[in-house]
Design a protein around this motif. Structure first.
Motif, PDB file in Angstrom:
ATOM      1  N   PRO A 103     -16.230  -5.731   6.934  1.00  0.00           N
ATOM      2  CA  PRO A 103     -14.919  -5.543   6.297  1.00  0.00           C
ATOM      3  C   PRO A 103     -14.192  -6.847   6.017  1.00  0.00           C
ATOM      4  O   PRO A 103     -13.494  -6.952   5.001  1.00  0.00           O
ATOM      5  CB  PRO A 103     -14.128  -4.672   7.290  1.00  0.00           C
ATOM      6  N   TRP A 158      -7.209  -3.198  -3.408  1.00  0.00           N
ATOM      7  CA  TRP A 158      -8.529  -2.692  -3.017  1.00  0.00           C
ATOM      8  C   TRP A 158      -8.960  -3.319  -1.694  1.00  0.00           C
ATOM      9  O   TRP A 158      -9.710  -2.714  -0.925  1.00  0.00           O
ATOM     10  CB  TRP A 158      -9.590  -3.008  -4.058  1.00  0.00           C
ATOM     11  N   MET A 182       0.832  -1.205   0.000  1.00  0.00           N
ATOM     12  CA  MET A 182       0.000   0.000   0.000  1.00  0.00           C
ATOM     13  C   MET A 182       0.870   1.259   0.000  1.00  0.00           C
ATOM     14  O   MET A 182       0.580   2.215  -0.717  1.00  0.00           O
ATOM     15  CB  MET A 182      -0.935  -0.005   1.211  1.00  0.00           C
ATOM     16  N   LEU A 188      -7.456  -3.798   6.813  1.00  0.00           N
ATOM     17  CA  LEU A 188      -6.933  -2.985   7.917  1.00  0.00           C
ATOM     18  C   LEU A 188      -8.059  -2.547   8.858  1.00  0.00           C
ATOM     19  O   LEU A 188      -7.872  -2.482  10.073  1.00  0.00           O
ATOM     20  CB  LEU A 188      -6.183  -1.766   7.363  1.00  0.00           C
ATOM     21  N   THR A 189      -9.226  -2.261   8.293  1.00  0.00           N
ATOM     22  CA  THR A 189     -10.379  -1.902   9.129  1.00  0.00           C
ATOM     23  C   THR A 189     -10.783  -3.063  10.016  1.00  0.00           C
ATOM     24  O   THR A 189     -11.069  -2.890  11.212  1.00  0.00           O
ATOM     25  CB  THR A 189     -11.571  -1.502   8.239  1.00  0.00           C
ATOM     26  N   ILE A 225      -4.737   3.019  -6.349  1.00  0.00           N
ATOM     27  CA  ILE A 225      -4.890   3.517  -4.979  1.00  0.00           C
ATOM     28  C   ILE A 225      -6.158   4.386  -4.872  1.00  0.00           C
ATOM     29  O   ILE A 225      -6.855   4.365  -3.857  1.00  0.00           O
ATOM     30  CB  ILE A 225      -3.607   4.274  -4.510  1.00  0.00           C
ATOM     31  N   PHE A 231     -13.570   1.923  -0.732  1.00  0.00           N
ATOM     32  CA  PHE A 231     -13.737   1.940   0.727  1.00  0.00           C
ATOM     33  C   PHE A 231     -14.675   3.079   1.145  1.00  0.00           C
ATOM     34  O   PHE A 231     -15.614   2.878   1.919  1.00  0.00           O
ATOM     35  CB  PHE A 231     -12.355   2.109   1.372  1.00  0.00           C
ATOM     36  N   CYS A 266       1.093   4.184  -2.895  1.00  0.00           N
ATOM     37  CA  CYS A 266       0.842   5.597  -2.585  1.00  0.00           C
ATOM     38  C   CYS A 266       1.979   6.500  -3.052  1.00  0.00           C
ATOM     39  O   CYS A 266       1.846   7.719  -3.015  1.00  0.00           O
ATOM     40  CB  CYS A 266       0.663   5.779  -1.077  1.00  0.00           C
ATOM     41  N   PRO A 294      -7.646  -1.722   2.496  1.00  0.00           N
ATOM     42  CA  PRO A 294      -8.330  -0.848   3.466  1.00  0.00           C
ATOM     43  C   PRO A 294      -9.364  -1.602   4.306  1.00  0.00           C
ATOM     44  O   PRO A 294      -9.502  -1.342   5.508  1.00  0.00           O
ATOM     45  CB  PRO A 294      -8.994   0.220   2.591  1.00  0.00           C
ATOM     46  N   TYR A 304     -18.536   2.617   2.856  1.00  0.00           N
ATOM     47  CA  TYR A 304     -18.807   3.123   4.212  1.00  0.00           C
ATOM     48  C   TYR A 304     -19.725   4.341   4.182  1.00  0.00           C
ATOM     49  O   TYR A 304     -20.503   4.551   5.117  1.00  0.00           O
ATOM     50  CB  TYR A 304     -17.500   3.384   4.962  1.00  0.00           C
ATOM     51  N   ALA A 326      -8.924   1.916  -4.619  1.00  0.00           N
ATOM     52  CA  ALA A 326      -8.979   1.311  -3.283  1.00  0.00           C
ATOM     53  C   ALA A 326      -9.678   2.243  -2.295  1.00  0.00           C
ATOM     54  O   ALA A 326     -10.605   1.834  -1.577  1.00  0.00           O
ATOM     55  CB  ALA A 326      -7.568   0.981  -2.806  1.00  0.00           C
ATOM     56  N   PHE A 327      -9.246   3.498  -2.280  1.00  0.00           N
ATOM     57  CA  PHE A 327      -9.853   4.444  -1.332  1.00  0.00           C
ATOM     58  C   PHE A 327     -11.272   4.820  -1.753  1.00  0.00           C
ATOM     59  O   PHE A 327     -12.142   5.053  -0.909  1.00  0.00           O
ATOM     60  CB  PHE A 327      -8.974   5.687  -1.184  1.00  0.00           C
TER      61      PHE A 327
END
Lengths: 86, 146
Positions: free
Chosen positions: B77, B99, A1, B105-106, A12, A19, A5, B102, A23, A15-16
């Motif tokens: 997660p 992907w 990771m 890690l959560t 990346i 996520f 970055c 994250p 959420y 990925a973010f």
């Protein structure tokens, strides 16, 4: 990771974005238990995160969309009709 | 529904409002996916990730032992991380294992936070501190420094 970055790449961002989308979708579903005036800002945020994901990777966007709908349908008890109006 | 329409409008804007370029978003076939054990196997066998294996290995057991989560759910997660570890994008070359990180890690952070509230707090802190130090050392070793 850390390696991903350290140079410009779409992975990346995907990925973010993924996520953040999932959420934020959960956040929107939780907010749907409250008054509608609190939904708008969260839906705008969800739109932005989905757009970033879509701009970085098509497959990730489709996955984010499907998983978001699934998570929202699970969490938004009693408000499921608002997720995808027929 | 509103978010989806807004997203497509923003993507259309990112293609400079060109219908031909925007249609490539749907025509390119970049959205094709499949599932395979290969990405997970490759990721699990790489040296920089080896320090995370003991931590990752015992956390599902810890989740079963202590299913109640205080701050946020740990199961979602974990499921999402597993989903992305077995994902392969056949349309274009991509890294779905990145992907998954994250979410992984959560999950680790969530289980860690829950265990910090048990009577094994000190042992858990020491163990996780050692694993973190090992992970940092291995990750820094493989970074390109030039």
């Amino acid at each position: 990771m850390i390696h991903a970055c350290t140079y410009p790449n779409n992975e990346i961002l995907t990925a973010f974005g993924l996520f953040a989308s999932l959420y934020t979708a959960m956040g929107v579903a939780h907010a749907m238990q409250g008054p509608p005036r609190k939904w708008r800002s969260r839906i705008v945020l969800l739109t932005l995160t989905l757009a970033f994901t879509a701009a970085s990777h098509v497959a990730a966007f489709l996955l984010a969309l499907l998983l978001s709908i699934g998570l929202m349908a699970y969490l938004a008890v009693g408000r499921r009709a608002y997720i995808a109006p027929s | 529904m509103a978010a989806t329409i807004g997203t497509l409008l923003l993507v259309f804007a990112s293609y400079d409002f060109s219908p031909d370029a925007f249609s490539y978003f749907f025509r390119s076939g970049a959205g094709r996916i499949a599932f395979s054990l290969e990405p997970a196997r490759h990721w699990l066998l790489s040296l920089p990730n080896s320090a995370r294996h003991p931590g990752r290995g015992h956390r599902p057991i810890a989740l079963l032992a202590n299913p109640r989560s205080r701050y946020f759910g740990n199961t979602v997660p974990l499921c999402l991380a597993l989903l992305f570890f077995f994902l392969v994008t056949t349309g274009i070359s991509s890294e779905p294992t990145l992907w998954a990180l994250p979410f992984l890690l959560t999950f680790i952070a969530g289980v860690f936070a829950d265990f910090l509230e048990t009577r094994y707090r000190r042992v858990f802190l020491a163990l996780t501190g050692c694993l973190l130090a090992l992970q940092v050392t291995l990750s820094l070793r493989v970074l390109p420094w030039n």
